[in-house]
Write an enzyme that holds these catalytic residues in place. Structure first.
Site, PDB file in Angstrom:
ATOM      1  N   ASN A 156       0.807  -1.213   0.000  1.00 15.43           N
ATOM      2  CA  ASN A 156       0.000   0.000   0.000  1.00 15.43           C
ATOM      3  C   ASN A 156       0.846   1.272   0.000  1.00 15.43           C
ATOM      4  O   ASN A 156       0.466   2.273  -0.591  1.00 15.43           O
ATOM      5  CB  ASN A 156      -0.967   0.010   1.191  1.00 15.43           C
ATOM      6  CG  ASN A 156      -0.311  -0.378   2.499  1.00 15.43           C
ATOM      7  OD1 ASN A 156       0.300  -1.443   2.601  1.00 15.43           O
ATOM      8  ND2 ASN A 156      -0.409   0.470   3.487  1.00 15.43           N
ATOM      9  N   SER A 204     -10.806  -6.153   0.196  1.00 20.76           N
ATOM     10  CA  SER A 204     -11.656  -5.155   0.859  1.00 20.76           C
ATOM     11  C   SER A 204     -12.363  -4.308  -0.189  1.00 20.76           C
ATOM     12  O   SER A 204     -11.721  -3.746  -1.081  1.00 20.76           O
ATOM     13  CB  SER A 204     -10.795  -4.265   1.757  1.00 20.76           C
ATOM     14  OG  SER A 204     -11.592  -3.223   2.286  1.00 20.76           O
ATOM     15  N   THR A 242     -24.589 -11.523  11.904  1.00 17.69           N
ATOM     16  CA  THR A 242     -25.576 -11.338  10.850  1.00 17.69           C
ATOM     17  C   THR A 242     -24.898 -10.732   9.629  1.00 17.69           C
ATOM     18  O   THR A 242     -24.102  -9.801   9.741  1.00 17.69           O
ATOM     19  CB  THR A 242     -26.729 -10.432  11.343  1.00 17.69           C
ATOM     20  OG1 THR A 242     -27.336 -11.082  12.455  1.00 17.69           O
ATOM     21  CG2 THR A 242     -27.756 -10.202  10.251  1.00 17.69           C
ATOM     22  N   CYS A 330      -3.343   4.769   7.693  1.00 17.31           N
ATOM     23  CA  CYS A 330      -3.425   4.225   9.041  1.00 17.31           C
ATOM     24  C   CYS A 330      -2.290   4.709   9.922  1.00 17.31           C
ATOM     25  O   CYS A 330      -2.320   4.514  11.122  1.00 17.31           O
ATOM     26  CB  CYS A 330      -3.425   2.712   8.980  1.00 17.31           C
ATOM     27  SG  CYS A 330      -4.611   2.113   7.787  1.00 17.31           S
TER      28      CYS A 330
HETATM   29  C1  LIG Z   1      -6.625  -0.739   3.257  1.00 20.92           C
HETATM   30  C2  LIG Z   1      -5.791  -1.945   3.521  1.00 20.92           C
HETATM   31  C3  LIG Z   1      -6.144  -2.875   4.512  1.00 20.92           C
HETATM   32  C4  LIG Z   1      -7.298  -2.650   5.442  1.00 20.92           C
HETATM   33  O1  LIG Z   1      -8.541  -2.829   4.822  1.00 20.92           O
HETATM   34  P1  LIG Z   1      -9.814  -2.164   5.543  1.00 20.92           P
HETATM   35  O2  LIG Z   1     -10.975  -2.714   4.797  1.00 20.92           O
HETATM   36  O3  LIG Z   1      -9.658  -0.685   5.364  1.00 20.92           O
HETATM   37  O4  LIG Z   1      -9.796  -2.568   6.962  1.00 20.92           O
HETATM   38  C5  LIG Z   1      -5.366  -4.004   4.662  1.00 20.92           C
HETATM   39  N1  LIG Z   1      -4.295  -4.216   3.885  1.00 20.92           N
HETATM   40  C6  LIG Z   1      -3.924  -3.359   2.921  1.00 20.92           C
HETATM   41  C7  LIG Z   1      -2.741  -3.676   2.077  1.00 20.92           C
HETATM   42  C8  LIG Z   1      -4.649  -2.193   2.711  1.00 20.92           C
HETATM   43  O5  LIG Z   1      -4.265  -1.335   1.761  1.00 20.92           O
END
Ligand SMILES: *Cc1c(COP(=O)(O)O)cnc(C)c1O
Length: 390
Positions: A156, A204, A242, A330
């Site tokens: 990321n 995600s 759920t 983050c």
């Molecule tokens: C954004 C991200 C996550 C976290 O995903 P969320 O759905 O935001 O909790 C985990 N790993 C990577 C590489 C990310 O870029």
């Protein structure tokens, strides 16, 4: 005159595609049953859930029963690491995990907790100057008691794509389950779990124009796994709670749209991104591209600028309407340099001056022109101020 706004933070999150919103809407007010209920309301919700599961499974090239829907990418990473680690320990197979040192905090901090609180031993794999894991290092780190390997598909912060298939072959040969955090790859790269050879994979929705708060954990049939979210028997006992049917319909629709259009969109993004990278390296002195020059996500540009503070640069860009990141949403708010950049061997004076610009569907040539106009001046100004302060 209203200031121009340029969103270049698509690795942090993306807007929901209007077609995805459209697909989700009926599942809030009309088809609102609990997918676990026996009656017609429940059955209608369950039908949408299973259709979504088939859509995702077709893209991953797996069986629908191997798809677990979760509450986020973070949750999927947590379930994968703890779920496999606990199951393996329970079966007496060992206590040792291998993760890369450039993982997202969702993996890294879960591994650290397994180490510090639950008594597992963790090897953190080094990376080269481009943030890439050497598969040979994975082979060397494997021990008799190794029970899980986790290496992300694409990083990321610096966009580097890891040699997942090669690492998977090494793990497979030793019979060790292999998890990959594919959150950044979701809308852009091949997700076929058999071509990749992975046993667990995290996705995600909000990183590929789907809604926030919904994720996928792929778990290959036969992989040791203990649920760490216990409750009802949802998701075949692998993740209780759920089920978020509207969110899952959104995730499946968004993944299908992103994967269908990825070849042409990736080419478009790569051209824009390359122009952005070239322009910045030409115009800003003491600037370096971070991450791999070619083995990187097509929308991803990341830099370090010597002698400036990345947080201050973000604020200066925000004033001009440009939304960017220092590397990872983050970790923002902290003045310390990123662990990923330090793991890549960047000196502190460079690593604190990081900037990530990640393009997306809304990005245009005009956006690139605007950033190429604003950014060099912003960096120069910050360096002047710092020179005066010193
Ligand atoms: C954004 C991200 C996550 C976290 O995903 P969320 O759905 O935001 O909790 C985990 N790993 C990577 C590489 C990310 O870029």
């Amino acid at each position: 005159m209203a200031i121009r706004t340029v969103y270049m933070d698509h690795s942090a999150t993306t807007p929901v595609d209007p077609r995805v919103v459209e697909a989700m809407l009926p599942y809030f007010t009309e088809i609102y049953g609990n997918s676990a209920s026996i009656h017609r309301f429940g059955r209608a919700a369950a039908k949408a859930l299973e259709e979504s599961r088939r859509t995702v499974a077709a893209i991953l090239g797996c069986h629908p029963t191997e798809i677990v829907f979760t509450g986020s990418g973070t949750e999927s990473d947590n379930l994968a690491l703890r779920g496999v680690a606990f199951a393996q320990r329970r079966a007496g197979r060992g206590n040792h995990l291998i993760v890369s040192s450039v993982e997202h905090h969702a993996v890294l901090n879960t591994a650290r907790q397994l180490e510090e609180v639950f008594g597992f031993e963790v090897t953190y794999l080094p990376v080269d100057e481009y943030g890439m894991v050497n598969p040979d290092d994975v082979g060397r780190a494997i021990r008799k008691d190794t029970v899980l390997i986790s290496v992300m598909y694409a990083n990321n912060e610096v966009g580097t794509i890891q040699p997942i298939a090669e690492i998977a072959r090494i793990a497979r040969a030793k019979g060790i389950p292999f998890h990959t955090d594919a959150v950044q790859a979701g809308g852009m790269l091949d997700l076929d779990v058999n071509r990749l050879g992975v046993d667990l994979m995290t996705l995600s929705a909000h990183k590929f124009y789907g809604p926030k708060g919904v994720g996928v954990l792929y778990i290959r049939q036969g992989t040791p796994y203990l649920s760490t979210i216990t409750g009802g028997g949802h998701e075949r006992g692998r993740r209780a709670g759920t089920v978020n049917v509207a969110g899952i319909v959104g995730l499946a629709t968004a993944l299908r749209l992103a994967q269908e259009g990825r070849e042409s969109e990736n080419a478009r993004l790569r051209r824009l991104r390359d122009r952005l990278v070239r322009g910045i390296l030409e115009r800003v002195p003491d600037a370096r591209l971070t991450g791999h020059p070619t083995e990187r996500l097509p929308h991803h540009a990341s830099f370090v600028f010597k002698g400036i503070n990345g947080e201050e640069l973000l604020l200066a860009l925000d004033v001009e309407g440009i939304a960017a990141s220092t590397g990872s949403a983050c970790t923002s708010g902290r003045a310390e340099p990123s662990e990923v950049l330090l793991a890549m061997g960047l000196p502190h004076e460079w690593a604190v001056g990081s900037l990530r610009l990640t393009l997306g569907k809304s990005s245009t040539d005009e956006d690139i022109d605007y950033v190429l106009d604003v950014l060099p001046r912003a960096v120069a100004r910050l360096r002047e101020i710092q020179a005066v302060e010193v």
